[in-house]
Design an enzyme around this catalytic site. Sequence first.
Site, PDB file in Angstrom:
ATOM      1  N   GLY A   1     -10.945  -8.623 -33.059  1.00 41.53           N
ATOM      2  CA  GLY A   1     -11.488  -8.778 -31.711  1.00 41.53           C
ATOM      3  C   GLY A   1     -10.730  -7.906 -30.716  1.00 41.53           C
ATOM      4  O   GLY A   1      -9.709  -7.289 -31.055  1.00 41.53           O
ATOM      5  N   LEU A   2     -11.210  -7.865 -29.492  1.00 39.43           N
ATOM      6  CA  LEU A   2     -10.586  -6.980 -28.490  1.00 39.43           C
ATOM      7  C   LEU A   2      -9.134  -7.369 -28.230  1.00 39.43           C
ATOM      8  O   LEU A   2      -8.227  -6.534 -28.281  1.00 39.43           O
ATOM      9  CB  LEU A   2     -11.397  -7.009 -27.186  1.00 39.43           C
ATOM     10  CG  LEU A   2     -10.840  -6.105 -26.080  1.00 39.43           C
ATOM     11  CD1 LEU A   2     -10.802  -4.646 -26.507  1.00 39.43           C
ATOM     12  CD2 LEU A   2     -11.647  -6.264 -24.794  1.00 39.43           C
TER      13      LEU A   2
ATOM     14  N   LYS B   1     -14.393 -24.408 -25.322  1.00 41.40           N
ATOM     15  CA  LYS B   1     -13.064 -23.793 -25.163  1.00 41.40           C
ATOM     16  C   LYS B   1     -12.080 -24.829 -24.595  1.00 41.40           C
ATOM     17  O   LYS B   1     -10.910 -24.854 -24.983  1.00 41.40           O
ATOM     18  CB  LYS B   1     -13.133 -22.573 -24.241  1.00 41.40           C
ATOM     19  CG  LYS B   1     -13.884 -21.387 -24.808  1.00 41.40           C
ATOM     20  CD  LYS B   1     -13.196 -20.735 -26.005  1.00 41.40           C
ATOM     21  CE  LYS B   1     -11.895 -20.058 -25.657  1.00 41.40           C
ATOM     22  NZ  LYS B   1     -11.284 -19.399 -26.843  1.00 41.40           N
TER      23      LYS B   1
ATOM     24  N   ILE C   1     -12.356 -19.614 -39.486  1.00 42.32           N
ATOM     25  CA  ILE C   1     -11.618 -20.794 -39.001  1.00 42.32           C
ATOM     26  C   ILE C   1     -12.423 -22.086 -39.103  1.00 42.32           C
ATOM     27  O   ILE C   1     -11.863 -23.168 -38.948  1.00 42.32           O
ATOM     28  CB  ILE C   1     -11.085 -20.611 -37.548  1.00 42.32           C
ATOM     29  CG1 ILE C   1     -12.219 -20.314 -36.552  1.00 42.32           C
ATOM     30  CG2 ILE C   1      -9.998 -19.560 -37.493  1.00 42.32           C
ATOM     31  CD1 ILE C   1     -11.769 -20.392 -35.084  1.00 42.32           C
TER      32      ILE C   1
ATOM     33  N   TYR D   1     -20.070 -22.955 -23.736  1.00 41.53           N
ATOM     34  CA  TYR D   1     -18.891 -22.135 -24.063  1.00 41.53           C
ATOM     35  C   TYR D   1     -17.637 -22.754 -23.431  1.00 41.53           C
ATOM     36  O   TYR D   1     -16.631 -22.970 -24.112  1.00 41.53           O
ATOM     37  CB  TYR D   1     -19.107 -20.709 -23.541  1.00 41.53           C
ATOM     38  CG  TYR D   1     -17.877 -19.833 -23.567  1.00 41.53           C
ATOM     39  CD1 TYR D   1     -17.385 -19.326 -24.765  1.00 41.53           C
ATOM     40  CD2 TYR D   1     -17.202 -19.512 -22.384  1.00 41.53           C
ATOM     41  CE1 TYR D   1     -16.245 -18.519 -24.784  1.00 41.53           C
ATOM     42  CE2 TYR D   1     -16.074 -18.713 -22.391  1.00 41.53           C
ATOM     43  CZ  TYR D   1     -15.599 -18.202 -23.586  1.00 41.53           C
ATOM     44  OH  TYR D   1     -14.481 -17.411 -23.609  1.00 41.53           O
TER      45      TYR D   1
ATOM     46  N   THR E   1     -17.604 -15.897 -28.427  1.00 42.78           N
ATOM     47  CA  THR E   1     -17.319 -15.500 -27.042  1.00 42.78           C
ATOM     48  C   THR E   1     -18.567 -15.176 -26.221  1.00 42.78           C
ATOM     49  O   THR E   1     -18.456 -14.976 -25.012  1.00 42.78           O
ATOM     50  CB  THR E   1     -16.383 -14.266 -27.012  1.00 42.78           C
ATOM     51  OG1 THR E   1     -16.955 -13.236 -27.830  1.00 42.78           O
ATOM     52  CG2 THR E   1     -15.007 -14.597 -27.528  1.00 42.78           C
TER      53      THR E   1
HETATM   54  N1  LIG Z   1     -13.978 -11.383 -23.427  1.00 41.53           N
HETATM   55  C1  LIG Z   1     -13.715 -11.986 -22.287  1.00 41.53           C
HETATM   56  O1  LIG Z   1     -14.096 -11.503 -21.194  1.00 41.53           O
HETATM   57  C2  LIG Z   1     -12.906 -13.252 -22.280  1.00 41.53           C
HETATM   58  C3  LIG Z   1     -12.687 -13.915 -21.051  1.00 41.53           C
HETATM   59  C4  LIG Z   1     -11.938 -15.095 -21.055  1.00 41.53           C
HETATM   60  C5  LIG Z   1     -11.437 -15.595 -22.243  1.00 41.53           C
HETATM   61  N2  LIG Z   1     -11.687 -14.950 -23.414  1.00 41.53           N
HETATM   62  C6  LIG Z   1     -11.145 -15.521 -24.650  1.00 41.53           C
HETATM   63  O2  LIG Z   1     -10.250 -14.571 -25.174  1.00 41.53           O
HETATM   64  C7  LIG Z   1     -10.279 -14.604 -26.595  1.00 41.53           C
HETATM   65  C8  LIG Z   1     -10.445 -13.207 -27.141  1.00 41.53           C
HETATM   66  O3  LIG Z   1     -11.662 -12.671 -26.651  1.00 41.53           O
HETATM   67  P1  LIG Z   1     -12.193 -11.251 -27.165  1.00 41.53           P
HETATM   68  O4  LIG Z   1     -13.106 -10.711 -26.114  1.00 41.53           O
HETATM   69  O5  LIG Z   1     -11.040 -10.458 -27.659  1.00 41.53           O
HETATM   70  O6  LIG Z   1     -13.074 -11.722 -28.374  1.00 41.53           O
HETATM   71  P2  LIG Z   1     -14.007 -10.845 -29.338  1.00 41.53           P
HETATM   72  O7  LIG Z   1     -13.713  -9.392 -29.192  1.00 41.53           O
HETATM   73  O8  LIG Z   1     -15.394 -11.336 -29.139  1.00 41.53           O
HETATM   74  O9  LIG Z   1     -13.458 -11.301 -30.736  1.00 41.53           O
HETATM   75  C9  LIG Z   1     -13.633 -12.596 -31.179  1.00 41.53           C
HETATM   76  C10 LIG Z   1     -13.261 -12.589 -32.637  1.00 41.53           C
HETATM   77  O10 LIG Z   1     -13.496 -13.890 -33.167  1.00 41.53           O
HETATM   78  C11 LIG Z   1     -13.922 -13.695 -34.495  1.00 41.53           C
HETATM   79  N3  LIG Z   1     -14.609 -14.877 -34.989  1.00 41.53           N
HETATM   80  C12 LIG Z   1     -15.817 -15.347 -34.648  1.00 41.53           C
HETATM   81  N4  LIG Z   1     -16.126 -16.425 -35.383  1.00 41.53           N
HETATM   82  C13 LIG Z   1     -15.077 -16.639 -36.224  1.00 41.53           C
HETATM   83  C14 LIG Z   1     -14.800 -17.574 -37.242  1.00 41.53           C
HETATM   84  N5  LIG Z   1     -15.663 -18.543 -37.574  1.00 41.53           N
HETATM   85  N6  LIG Z   1     -13.610 -17.480 -37.901  1.00 41.53           N
HETATM   86  C15 LIG Z   1     -12.722 -16.511 -37.591  1.00 41.53           C
HETATM   87  N7  LIG Z   1     -12.929 -15.591 -36.646  1.00 41.53           N
HETATM   88  C16 LIG Z   1     -14.106 -15.646 -35.970  1.00 41.53           C
HETATM   89  C17 LIG Z   1     -14.843 -12.499 -34.422  1.00 41.53           C
HETATM   90  O11 LIG Z   1     -14.973 -11.918 -35.707  1.00 41.53           O
HETATM   91  P3  LIG Z   1     -16.410 -11.332 -36.207  1.00 41.53           P
HETATM   92  O12 LIG Z   1     -16.898 -10.443 -35.073  1.00 41.53           O
HETATM   93  O13 LIG Z   1     -16.081 -10.584 -37.439  1.00 41.53           O
HETATM   94  O14 LIG Z   1     -17.274 -12.549 -36.393  1.00 41.53           O
HETATM   95  C18 LIG Z   1     -14.074 -11.592 -33.457  1.00 41.53           C
HETATM   96  O15 LIG Z   1     -13.203 -10.717 -34.129  1.00 41.53           O
HETATM   97  C19 LIG Z   1     -11.376 -15.580 -26.974  1.00 41.53           C
HETATM   98  O16 LIG Z   1     -10.779 -16.788 -27.347  1.00 41.53           O
HETATM   99  C20 LIG Z   1     -12.194 -15.746 -25.729  1.00 41.53           C
HETATM  100  O17 LIG Z   1     -12.751 -17.045 -25.649  1.00 41.53           O
HETATM  101  C21 LIG Z   1     -12.405 -13.789 -23.455  1.00 41.53           C
END
Ligand SMILES: NC(=O)c1ccc[n+]([C@@H]2O[C@H](COP(=O)([O-])OP(=O)(O)OC[C@H]3O[C@@H](n4cnc5c(N)ncnc54)[C@H](OP(=O)(O)O)[C@@H]3O)[C@@H](O)[C@H]2O)c1
Length: 295
Positions: free
Chosen positions: A7-8, A137, A45, A133, A70
């Site tokens: 993920g990012l 969370k 997970i 969501y 997400t």
């Molecule tokens: N993006 C935002 O603007 C934002 C804002 C506030 C908070 N957050 C929080 O910050 C965190 C990181 O966000 P991000 O944007 O980096 O997320 P992301 O790029 O969407 O990555 C999320 C990761 O979770 C993995 N995932 C999904 N389902 C899964 C499962 N069942 N088991 C294991 N892995 C799984 C995905 O893998 P696959 O793609 O291979 O399924 C992906 O690599 C998250 O917890 C999010 O809630 C994000």
Amino acid sequence: MVIGAGGLLGQYVAAEASVLGHEVLGTFHETSVPSSAFETTRLDITESHEVDAVLKRFAPDAVVLTSAMTNVDLCERNPSKAWAVNAEGTLNVALACSSTGARLLYVSTDYVFSGVKGAPYLEFESPEPQSVYARTKLEGERVTMDASTRNAVCRISVLYGWNRVSRKQNFITWIIDSLRKGKEVPLFFDQIASPTYAPHCAKVIVRLLENNSRGMFHASGPDCVSRYDIGLAVAKTFGLDKALIKRVATNESDLIAKRPHCSCLDVGKVEGELNMKMLTLEDGLIDMRSTEDRK
Ligand SMILES: NC(=O)c1ccc[n+]([C@@H]2O[C@H](COP(=O)([O-])OP(=O)(O)OC[C@H]3O[C@@H](n4cnc5c(N)ncnc54)[C@H](OP(=O)(O)O)[C@@H]3O)[C@@H](O)[C@H]2O)c1
């Protein structure tokens, strides 16, 4: 151990910990993560036996859980899957951490707040989630905090940065891409948040773990800006046409899930804890511009 290293945020946390000399296991879900710098393994997970087995085998001192479902509107459409990943998945990780003695740092969101306060939220203020969501969370936060007093939660907001692992866009790379293609970019003036630069947030997360910090932290950038103003800042830093950015209201959109109006986060606590300043949007964008070629 970094769960969600594809993920990012997870890709930067795994890289940062590895550069600092920590032995790292990065887990991925569907998209595999090529890395010569650290070990990787597949992990879902939602499968508790898989979570238990990986934690037993690697026996990490600390686990950073960045994985989540997400996509906010997708969660609204599919609440049972959102609950399975964001709430039950976190419970599986928290239980495995408790039984192996690992500390857990869970990454959460500004969306746990209603956004009606109209000013940055402090860590101890009452969450009031407005969407599936956000509710799932918040449950992830609860199980993390209830599982052990050594655990930590970092809330972040509008995460951005170059994605070096997959082609998945984030809010800011989508704006850059659209403006470069000469497309109009409609941006909400009434959604205000604290943009978080993934590479800097990763440094903060690793420092919190090295520091043995525990409890709740707001680990976003320090700004409190609308999505429309973020767009203007992007156009300015990247020398793109700001006339393509259109100011729109949330109620003109077809978003499914409710978004908070102003979910800015107050970062004073984490700045004091680590004796460092959180990175501004302006500095994050300048860093993105100067590091684009590394993609
Ligand atoms: N993006 C935002 O603007 C934002 C804002 C506030 C908070 N957050 C929080 O910050 C965190 C990181 O966000 P991000 O944007 O980096 O997320 P992301 O790029 O969407 O990555 C999320 C990761 O979770 C993995 N995932 C999904 N389902 C899964 C499962 N069942 N088991 C294991 N892995 C799984 C995905 O893998 P696959 O793609 O291979 O399924 C992906 O690599 C998250 O917890 C999010 O809630 C994000």
